[in-house]
Design a protein around this motif. Structure first.
Motif, PDB file in Angstrom:
ATOM      1  N   PHE A  99     -54.800   8.208  87.682  1.00 18.69           N
ATOM      2  CA  PHE A  99     -53.980   9.262  88.278  1.00 18.69           C
ATOM      3  C   PHE A  99     -53.066   8.679  89.349  1.00 18.69           C
ATOM      4  CE2 PHE A  99     -57.019  12.108  86.390  1.00 18.69           C
ATOM      5  CZ  PHE A  99     -56.330  13.305  86.234  1.00 18.69           C
ATOM      6  N   GLY A 100     -51.803   9.111  89.337  1.00 21.61           N
ATOM      7  CA  GLY A 100     -50.896   8.876  90.446  1.00 21.61           C
ATOM      8  C   GLY A 100     -50.826  10.145  91.278  1.00 21.61           C
ATOM      9  N   TRP A 101     -50.808  10.001  92.597  1.00 23.35           N
ATOM     10  CA  TRP A 101     -50.899  11.169  93.483  1.00 23.35           C
ATOM     11  C   TRP A 101     -50.009  10.962  94.687  1.00 23.35           C
ATOM     12  CZ3 TRP A 101     -52.301  16.000  94.359  1.00 23.35           C
ATOM     13  CH2 TRP A 101     -52.701  16.436  95.620  1.00 23.35           C
ATOM     14  N   ASP A 102     -49.044  11.861  94.904  1.00 23.30           N
ATOM     15  CA  ASP A 102     -48.160  11.773  96.070  1.00 23.30           C
ATOM     16  C   ASP A 102     -47.480  13.125  96.242  1.00 23.30           C
ATOM     17  OD1 ASP A 102     -46.508  10.667  98.191  1.00 23.30           O
ATOM     18  OD2 ASP A 102     -46.760   8.718  97.237  1.00 23.30           O
ATOM     19  N   THR A 103     -46.626  13.222  97.249  1.00 21.81           N
ATOM     20  CA  THR A 103     -45.873  14.458  97.425  1.00 21.81           C
ATOM     21  C   THR A 103     -44.825  14.593  96.324  1.00 21.81           C
ATOM     22  OG1 THR A 103     -44.223  13.417  98.854  1.00 21.81           O
ATOM     23  CG2 THR A 103     -46.179  14.363  99.925  1.00 21.81           C
ATOM     24  N   ASP A 104     -44.392  15.824  96.091  1.00 20.03           N
ATOM     25  CA  ASP A 104     -43.362  16.046  95.080  1.00 20.03           C
ATOM     26  C   ASP A 104     -42.061  15.330  95.428  1.00 20.03           C
ATOM     27  OD1 ASP A 104     -43.034  17.739  97.267  1.00 20.03           O
ATOM     28  OD2 ASP A 104     -42.771  19.561  96.078  1.00 20.03           O
ATOM     29  N   VAL A 105     -41.719  15.282  96.722  1.00 19.80           N
ATOM     30  CA  VAL A 105     -40.466  14.631  97.103  1.00 19.80           C
ATOM     31  C   VAL A 105     -40.577  13.108  97.095  1.00 19.80           C
ATOM     32  CG1 VAL A 105     -39.319  16.488  98.325  1.00 19.80           C
ATOM     33  CG2 VAL A 105     -41.045  15.148  99.510  1.00 19.80           C
ATOM     34  N   ASN A 106     -41.726  12.562  97.462  1.00 18.17           N
ATOM     35  CA  ASN A 106     -41.917  11.124  97.320  1.00 18.17           C
ATOM     36  C   ASN A 106     -41.845  10.737  95.838  1.00 18.17           C
ATOM     37  OD1 ASN A 106     -42.042   9.850  99.800  1.00 18.17           O
ATOM     38  ND2 ASN A 106     -44.224   9.473  99.770  1.00 18.17           N
ATOM     39  N   GLY A 107     -42.467  11.558  94.996  1.00 18.76           N
ATOM     40  CA  GLY A 107     -42.390  11.304  93.560  1.00 18.76           C
ATOM     41  C   GLY A 107     -40.958  11.332  93.071  1.00 18.76           C
ATOM     42  N   ALA A 108     -40.189  12.335  93.494  1.00 15.54           N
ATOM     43  CA  ALA A 108     -38.796  12.435  93.064  1.00 15.54           C
ATOM     44  C   ALA A 108     -37.981  11.233  93.534  1.00 15.54           C
ATOM     45  CB  ALA A 108     -38.178  13.737  93.582  1.00 15.54           C
ATOM     46  N   ALA A 113     -35.338   6.220  91.999  1.00 12.11           N
ATOM     47  CA  ALA A 113     -35.188   4.774  92.166  1.00 12.11           C
ATOM     48  C   ALA A 113     -35.457   4.035  90.855  1.00 12.11           C
ATOM     49  CB  ALA A 113     -36.138   4.274  93.250  1.00 12.11           C
ATOM     50  N   LYS A 114     -36.314   4.605  90.044  1.00 12.88           N
ATOM     51  CA  LYS A 114     -36.689   3.936  88.793  1.00 12.88           C
ATOM     52  C   LYS A 114     -35.689   4.196  87.670  1.00 12.88           C
ATOM     53  CE  LYS A 114     -40.953   3.004  86.228  1.00 12.88           C
ATOM     54  NZ  LYS A 114     -41.026   1.609  86.708  1.00 12.88           N
ATOM     55  N   TRP A 115     -35.233   5.458  87.570  1.00  9.20           N
ATOM     56  CA  TRP A 115     -34.407   5.836  86.428  1.00  9.20           C
ATOM     57  C   TRP A 115     -33.139   6.599  86.789  1.00  9.20           C
ATOM     58  CZ3 TRP A 115     -39.718   7.942  85.438  1.00  9.20           C
ATOM     59  CH2 TRP A 115     -40.528   7.019  84.761  1.00  9.20           C
ATOM     60  N   GLY A 116     -32.950   7.010  88.036  1.00 10.09           N
ATOM     61  CA  GLY A 116     -31.896   7.957  88.373  1.00 10.09           C
ATOM     62  C   GLY A 116     -30.787   7.419  89.250  1.00 10.09           C
ATOM     63  N   ALA A 117     -30.384   8.209  90.239  1.00 14.14           N
ATOM     64  CA  ALA A 117     -29.210   7.903  91.059  1.00 14.14           C
ATOM     65  C   ALA A 117     -29.373   6.666  91.921  1.00 14.14           C
ATOM     66  CB  ALA A 117     -28.876   9.104  91.951  1.00 14.14           C
ATOM     67  N   ALA A 118     -30.622   6.263  92.201  1.00 14.53           N
ATOM     68  CA  ALA A 118     -30.866   5.082  93.036  1.00 14.53           C
ATOM     69  C   ALA A 118     -31.392   3.901  92.209  1.00 14.53           C
ATOM     70  CB  ALA A 118     -31.853   5.420  94.153  1.00 14.53           C
ATOM     71  N   LYS A 119     -31.218   3.949  90.903  1.00 15.80           N
ATOM     72  CA  LYS A 119     -31.692   2.859  90.042  1.00 15.80           C
ATOM     73  C   LYS A 119     -31.072   1.531  90.469  1.00 15.80           C
ATOM     74  CE  LYS A 119     -32.071   1.455  85.188  1.00 15.80           C
ATOM     75  NZ  LYS A 119     -31.743   1.815  83.784  1.00 15.80           N
ATOM     76  N   GLY A 120     -31.899   0.503  90.611  1.00 16.25           N
ATOM     77  CA  GLY A 120     -31.428  -0.816  91.004  1.00 16.25           C
ATOM     78  C   GLY A 120     -31.367  -1.031  92.500  1.00 16.25           C
ATOM     79  N   LEU A 121     -31.633   0.023  93.289  1.00 16.35           N
ATOM     80  CA  LEU A 121     -31.615  -0.096  94.743  1.00 16.35           C
ATOM     81  C   LEU A 121     -33.036  -0.234  95.277  1.00 16.35           C
ATOM     82  CD1 LEU A 121     -28.990   2.687  95.613  1.00 16.35           C
ATOM     83  CD2 LEU A 121     -28.588   0.237  95.195  1.00 16.35           C
ATOM     84  N   SER A 122     -33.157  -0.795  96.463  1.00 10.97           N
ATOM     85  CA  SER A 122     -34.489  -0.979  97.051  1.00 10.97           C
ATOM     86  C   SER A 122     -34.865   0.144  98.006  1.00 10.97           C
ATOM     87  CB  SER A 122     -34.566  -2.319  97.794  1.00 10.97           C
ATOM     88  OG  SER A 122     -33.664  -2.336  98.885  1.00 10.97           O
ATOM     89  N   SER A 123     -33.922   1.095  98.254  1.00 10.89           N
ATOM     90  CA  SER A 123     -34.254   2.184  99.160  1.00 10.89           C
ATOM     91  C   SER A 123     -33.439   3.427  98.837  1.00 10.89           C
ATOM     92  CB  SER A 123     -34.016   1.780 100.617  1.00 10.89           C
ATOM     93  OG  SER A 123     -32.642   1.549 100.859  1.00 10.89           O
ATOM     94  N   GLU A 140     -37.706  -0.554 100.802  1.00 11.31           N
ATOM     95  CA  GLU A 140     -38.114  -1.921 100.468  1.00 11.31           C
ATOM     96  C   GLU A 140     -38.950  -1.953  99.186  1.00 11.31           C
ATOM     97  OE1 GLU A 140     -39.901  -3.569 103.979  1.00 11.31           O
ATOM     98  OE2 GLU A 140     -37.966  -3.871 104.947  1.00 11.31           O
ATOM     99  N   GLY A 141     -38.529  -1.132  98.223  1.00 13.11           N
ATOM    100  CA  GLY A 141     -39.153  -1.154  96.909  1.00 13.11           C
ATOM    101  C   GLY A 141     -40.462  -0.420  96.784  1.00 13.11           C
ATOM    102  N   LYS A 142     -40.813   0.424  97.753  1.00 12.26           N
ATOM    103  CA  LYS A 142     -42.067   1.182  97.640  1.00 12.26           C
ATOM    104  C   LYS A 142     -41.957   2.492  98.416  1.00 12.26           C
ATOM    105  CE  LYS A 142     -44.225  -1.307 101.489  1.00 12.26           C
ATOM    106  NZ  LYS A 142     -45.374  -2.174 101.894  1.00 12.26           N
ATOM    107  N   PRO A 223     -31.062   4.066 104.564  1.00 12.00           N
ATOM    108  CA  PRO A 223     -31.245   4.060 103.106  1.00 12.00           C
ATOM    109  C   PRO A 223     -29.957   3.700 102.370  1.00 12.00           C
ATOM    110  CG  PRO A 223     -30.978   6.294 103.887  1.00 12.00           C
ATOM    111  CD  PRO A 223     -31.045   5.429 105.116  1.00 12.00           C
ATOM    112  N   GLN A 224     -30.119   3.145 101.176  1.00 17.24           N
ATOM    113  CA  GLN A 224     -28.966   2.766 100.368  1.00 17.24           C
ATOM    114  C   GLN A 224     -28.384   3.934  99.579  1.00 17.24           C
ATOM    115  OE1 GLN A 224     -31.433  -0.459  98.658  1.00 17.24           O
ATOM    116  NE2 GLN A 224     -29.635  -1.759  98.939  1.00 17.24           N
ATOM    117  N   LYS A 225     -29.130   5.016  99.483  1.00 18.15           N
ATOM    118  CA  LYS A 225     -28.656   6.211  98.788  1.00 18.15           C
ATOM    119  C   LYS A 225     -29.394   7.421  99.337  1.00 18.15           C
ATOM    120  CE  LYS A 225     -26.553   5.807  95.220  1.00 18.15           C
ATOM    121  NZ  LYS A 225     -25.121   5.633  94.888  1.00 18.15           N
ATOM    122  N   ILE A 226     -28.683   8.547  99.445  1.00 24.25           N
ATOM    123  CA  ILE A 226     -29.307   9.809  99.846  1.00 24.25           C
ATOM    124  C   ILE A 226     -29.058  10.812  98.735  1.00 24.25           C
ATOM    125  CG2 ILE A 226     -29.244  11.736 101.472  1.00 24.25           C
ATOM    126  CD1 ILE A 226     -28.645   9.673 103.661  1.00 24.25           C
TER     127      ILE A 226
END
Length: 296
Positions: A99-108, A113-123, A140-142, A223-226
């Motif tokens: 199970f992965g568990w976090d807030t809805d906004v941290n998840g978003a 960062a993985k697939w969307g508007a911040a893809k390829g960025l570290s923050s 910083e990638g997390k 941050p590199q993207k908001i």
């Protein structure tokens, strides 16, 4: 790979199935009611799906410390029945998967960062502005955790000079959420946001508060993207008002071309659109599967 995803929102739950590329193949939604009514629907949805892992992005506050006796619980929410509720444990007793568990906004933020508007960025920062306001922080990638998790919706704000509204937050009154979330708009103006004209004074005031928060976040987190999501941000006229207010607030102090020359590409809507929250939960589940994180 089949990953289950749960976007546990304050208004509705969205459950879905996706893959390691962020593609959602199936989803269902239902209102957030008392957990005795809501959680059986979640369990029923996944019962025959044969998933490899499940990610949960939940409304907060939640306990995300693995060493805590209440890890996996929703904690001090005023939502009836959900205070000190063991959401993760309830699911783990039924499904023997990571199970992965976090807030809805941290998840978003993670999904963007993985697939969307911040893809390829570290923050990046992800704001959801809707029934409540939450802020997810990816740096910083997390994802950022600490004593608990970021609760950027409850920062204190300066008042707009023309605004005398008391605020709606039951904890803080006139914090960001109390002044700018959907219920605050309705309480202040007597109409829901989507019923107000695009040139209504409401949007200048709304942009004032959101921009104030973003300004502080830029100065503190760099941050590199908001990314701005949630139901209120479906009012697209807010984006230029917010960008302009941020520029005025910073007054040239942050010497970055991303802000000074390309702010339209810096403060943006989610790359995954209305699926940003669900894809965020999917990213949490995928990370748990890759790292074989299980609730103990």
């Amino acid at each position: 790979m089949r990953i289950g995803a749960i976007e546990a929102g304050g208004t509705k739950f969205v459950c879905g199935i996706g893959d390691e590329n962020g593609k959602v193949d199936d989803q269902i939604s239902f209102p957030t009611e008392h957990p005795d009514l809501t959680m059986p629907k979640v369990i029923q949805y996944f019962q025959d799906k044969q998933v490899d892992a499940i990610g949960i992005g939940s409304f907060g506050p939640i306990d995300i410390c693995p060493d805590s006796p209440t890890y996996g619980y929703v904690t001090t929410t005023p939502k009836p029945g959900w205070g000190n509720y063991d959401m993760l444990g309830t699911l783990k007793r039924v499904f023997s998967v990571p199970f992965g568990w976090d807030t809805d906004v941290n998840g978003a933020a993670f999904g963007e960062a993985k697939w969307g508007a911040a893809k390829g960025l570290s923050s990046c920062l992800y704001y959801t502005v809707g029934t409540g306001i939450g802020v997810g922080v990816y740096s910083e990638g997390k994802l950022v955790h600490g004593l608990v998790h970021p609760e950027g919706g409850h920062i204190l704000t300066r008042r707009h000079p023309d605004d005398h509204f008391a605020g709606t937050c039951p904890y803080h009154g006139d914090c960001l959420e109390g002044m700018a979330a959907g219920p605050a708009i309705e309480a202040r103006w007597g109409q829901k946001g989507h019923e107000l004209p695009v040139d209504h004074k409401a949007w200048e005031i709304e942009a004032f508060y959101i921009a104030q928060s973003i300004t502080g976040a830029i100065l503190l987190n760099s941050p590199q993207k908001i990314i701005l999501g949630g139901g209120v941000m479906q009012q697209s006229q807010l984006f230029p008002l917010i960008r302009q207010a941020v520029l005025q607030n910073l007054n040239g102090y942050v010497s970055s071309s991303e802000i000074l020359e390309r702010i339209d590409d810096y403060i943006v809507s989610p790359g995954q659109g209305q699926q940003a929250g669900l894809c965020g939960a999917l990213a949490l589940g995928l990370s748990a599967q890759e790292n074989q994180i299980a609730f103990k």
